[in-house]
Design a protein around this motif. Structure first.
Motif, PDB file in Angstrom:
ATOM      1  N   GLU A   1      47.826  21.646 -27.661  1.00 55.66           N
ATOM      2  CA  GLU A   1      48.829  22.675 -28.386  1.00 55.66           C
ATOM      3  C   GLU A   1      48.646  24.220 -28.142  1.00 55.66           C
ATOM      4  OE1 GLU A   1      51.899  24.034 -30.990  1.00 55.66           O
ATOM      5  OE2 GLU A   1      51.485  22.148 -30.209  1.00 55.66           O
TER       6      GLU A   1
ATOM      7  N   TYR B   1      50.016  22.657 -23.628  1.00 54.29           N
ATOM      8  CA  TYR B   1      51.408  22.515 -23.804  1.00 54.29           C
ATOM      9  C   TYR B   1      52.217  23.566 -23.671  1.00 54.29           C
ATOM     10  CZ  TYR B   1      55.264  20.502 -26.508  1.00 54.29           C
ATOM     11  OH  TYR B   1      56.465  19.918 -27.266  1.00 54.29           O
TER      12      TYR B   1
ATOM     13  N   ARG C   1      60.208  24.043 -24.938  1.00 49.76           N
ATOM     14  CA  ARG C   1      59.412  22.853 -25.334  1.00 49.76           C
ATOM     15  C   ARG C   1      59.974  21.822 -26.369  1.00 49.76           C
ATOM     16  NH1 ARG C   1      54.490  26.234 -28.075  1.00 49.76           N
ATOM     17  NH2 ARG C   1      54.113  23.974 -28.761  1.00 49.76           N
ATOM     18  N   ASP C   2      60.812  22.157 -27.202  1.00 49.19           N
ATOM     19  CA  ASP C   2      61.527  21.316 -27.952  1.00 49.19           C
ATOM     20  C   ASP C   2      62.495  20.482 -27.203  1.00 49.19           C
ATOM     21  OD1 ASP C   2      60.146  22.456 -30.290  1.00 49.19           O
ATOM     22  OD2 ASP C   2      61.698  23.600 -30.819  1.00 49.19           O
TER      23      ASP C   2
ATOM     24  N   SER D   1      62.252  19.782 -24.145  1.00 49.49           N
ATOM     25  CA  SER D   1      61.595  18.764 -23.204  1.00 49.49           C
ATOM     26  C   SER D   1      60.967  17.784 -24.077  1.00 49.49           C
ATOM     27  CB  SER D   1      60.382  19.509 -22.681  1.00 49.49           C
ATOM     28  OG  SER D   1      59.484  18.494 -21.856  1.00 49.49           O
ATOM     29  N   ASP D   2      60.522  17.884 -25.374  1.00 51.36           N
ATOM     30  CA  ASP D   2      60.090  16.807 -26.289  1.00 51.36           C
ATOM     31  C   ASP D   2      61.107  15.722 -26.574  1.00 51.36           C
ATOM     32  OD1 ASP D   2      57.580  17.656 -26.177  1.00 51.36           O
ATOM     33  OD2 ASP D   2      57.674  18.775 -28.172  1.00 51.36           O
ATOM     34  N   GLU D   3      62.526  16.461 -26.890  1.00 51.38           N
ATOM     35  CA  GLU D   3      63.603  15.311 -27.125  1.00 51.38           C
ATOM     36  C   GLU D   3      63.809  14.511 -26.082  1.00 51.38           C
ATOM     37  OE1 GLU D   3      64.439  15.072 -29.987  1.00 51.38           O
ATOM     38  OE2 GLU D   3      63.405  16.893 -30.884  1.00 51.38           O
TER      39      GLU D   3
ATOM     40  N   GLU E   1      56.468  18.132 -19.039  1.00 48.75           N
ATOM     41  CA  GLU E   1      55.678  16.755 -19.484  1.00 48.75           C
ATOM     42  C   GLU E   1      54.753  16.634 -18.416  1.00 48.75           C
ATOM     43  OE1 GLU E   1      54.986  13.423 -21.899  1.00 48.75           O
ATOM     44  OE2 GLU E   1      56.185  14.867 -22.250  1.00 48.75           O
TER      45      GLU E   1
ATOM     46  N   LYS F   1      49.618   8.527 -26.797  1.00 49.30           N
ATOM     47  CA  LYS F   1      50.857   8.444 -27.197  1.00 49.30           C
ATOM     48  C   LYS F   1      51.287   6.924 -26.631  1.00 49.30           C
ATOM     49  CE  LYS F   1      52.730  13.228 -27.038  1.00 49.30           C
ATOM     50  NZ  LYS F   1      53.573  13.911 -26.417  1.00 49.30           N
TER      51      LYS F   1
ATOM     52  N   GLU G   1      48.427  12.433 -27.623  1.00 48.40           N
ATOM     53  CA  GLU G   1      48.991  13.047 -28.841  1.00 48.40           C
ATOM     54  C   GLU G   1      48.261  14.405 -29.023  1.00 48.40           C
ATOM     55  OE1 GLU G   1      51.512  11.874 -30.617  1.00 48.40           O
ATOM     56  OE2 GLU G   1      51.636   9.840 -30.503  1.00 48.40           O
TER      57      GLU G   1
END
Length: 403
Positions: free
Chosen positions: A138, A142, A164-165, A167-169, A246, A386, A395
């Motif tokens: 974090e 990241y 970032r958001d 990419s996570d989705e 990622e 993960k 994670e």
């Protein structure tokens, strides 16, 4: 057939896949897995040859569209991803890669060294001001690639959290585990994709009017009818965001974890900072960011005497190939000076990762600065992995840094 389970998502295999992969490679290197409904290819030579096998297609998204008709969110997400360069075959892939290659010239990437070092140091500075255990992912691993990609595309730095958001989705779909949560994942990814497309569409329009020194301007610089369309530019931005974020996050985090679990190697790297280049290559081999690459079978082919039929799927298990004793001496041993080291952590052939040079640079700089500036770094808890078939990702990486 191996006596062990072949479910790579089972908890023991997800936490530490290497014993299972060793058993598969030794006893059934071309293995049909019922849990995954795919062939698992685990020997280095077979994986390497598969990258050149035209019967194994990278165009693996489109076949899923028909199979998942009637699921609006799922089919919309897959449609948006189906034109990405990494899931296309020649001639479409050849054209897209040629146009993208100009933006990834070695000189352009090498010129980013100072910027990447500054970003890493700023985040380490912030890390060191906070007492107690913290998540190194974090705080350092990241945010770094998100900031780098935002800068490369000429986006405002304050938008990096949105990158970032998104990419996570995207990762929820590309690396997800399936099951009951699939519909929810695809609904979330769809919302993120639509927002991201709108954002990148506006950025493309802005760069058309006012080009700069960024990579997006370089991508649209080619004259003539063979240049990238606006839709292709938006798709390329999405791919660069997802693939660059990622993979690099995983590379940095997995490398730090491996060194913390091998303190003698960590000490060696502190004493021999010039070893960082081969060290990163070995860490990529030892526990790289991607476990599996998928291929779709378009014509019958033979691998190790097994007949692979059209319409089936093949999983190229990079994590197994990179520990094949027929290719690497003592493959389960971490050796920072290993040479030669022909790992396939970034793929091979025409689909080798186009951003590998950038990912290597970010990992080298981040790892070197962490090693140099955080001498008291230690694990502050047991990391959790993960649940992902394709990605080898943590994670969190809880650490503390004593003076």
């Amino acid at each position: 057939m191996p006596a062990v389970t072949d479910d790579l998502l089972a908890l023991p295999a997800n936490t530490d896949p290497y014993p299972l992969l060793r058993d598969l490679r030794d006893s059934d290197p071309v293995h049909w897995s019922e849990p995954h409904r795919a062939w698992l290819i685990t020997r280095y030579d077979d994986v390497s040859a598969a990258f050149q096998n035209k019967a194994l297609s990278s165009d693996r998204v489109r076949p899923l569209l028909a199979a998942r008709a009637g699921r609006p969110a799922t089919t919309t997400v897959l449609s948006l991803m189906s034109d990405w360069m990494v899931v296309s075959d020649p001639p479409a892939h050849t054209r897209l890669r040629k146009l993208a290659a100009g933006a990834f010239k070695g000189q352009r990437i090498a010129g980013m060294t100072e910027m990447i070092t500054r970003i890493v140091d700023e985040h380490i500075d912030a890390f060191l001001t906070e007492p107690g255990p913290q998540d190194l992912i974090e705080r350092v691993a990241y945010p770094l690639p998100a900031i780098v990609i935002a800068t490369m595309l000429g986006a405002p730095p304050e938008d990096r959290d949105r990158f970032r958001d998104w990419s996570d989705e995207l990762a929820l779909v590309a690396f997800g585990t399936g099951g009951a949560a699939r519909a929810e994942r695809h609904e979330r990814a769809l919302r993120g994709l639509i927002e991201m497309q709108t954002y990148f569409g506006a950025l493309v329009e802005q760069r058309r009017r006012d080009p700069g020194d960024d990579m997006l301007s370089a991508l649209m610089a080619r004259d003539g009818s063979d240049g990238l369309s606006d839709d292709e530019l938006v798709a390329m931005c999405a791919l660069l965001l997802f693939a660059g974020h990622e993979t690099t996050t995983n590379s940095i985090a997995n490398s730090v974890l491996a060194l913390l679990r091998h303190p003698d190697h960590l000490d060696r790297l502190r004493q021999e900072p010039e070893l960082i280049g081969p060290a990163v290559e070995e860490l990529l081999r030892f526990d790289g960011p991607i476990k599996v690459l998928n291929r779709w079978v378009v014509s019958e082919t033979q691998i190790q005497g097994r007949t692979i039929a059209p319409g089936q799927r093949v999983h190229l298990v990079l994590a197994a190939a990179n520990r094949d004793p027929e290719k690497f001496t003592d493959p389960d041993v971490l050796d920072l000076g290993r040479s030669p080291n022909p790992h396939v952590a970034f793929g091979k052939g025409i689909h080798a990762c186009i951003g590998a040079q950038l990912a290597r640079m970010e990992t080298r700089i981040a790892l070197a600065r962490v090693v140099a500036r955080m001498p008291g770094l230690a694990l502050a808890g047991e990391p959790q992995w993960k649940a992902s078939l394709a990605s080898r990702s943590l994670e969190a990486l809880p650490v503390r840094c004593s003076p």
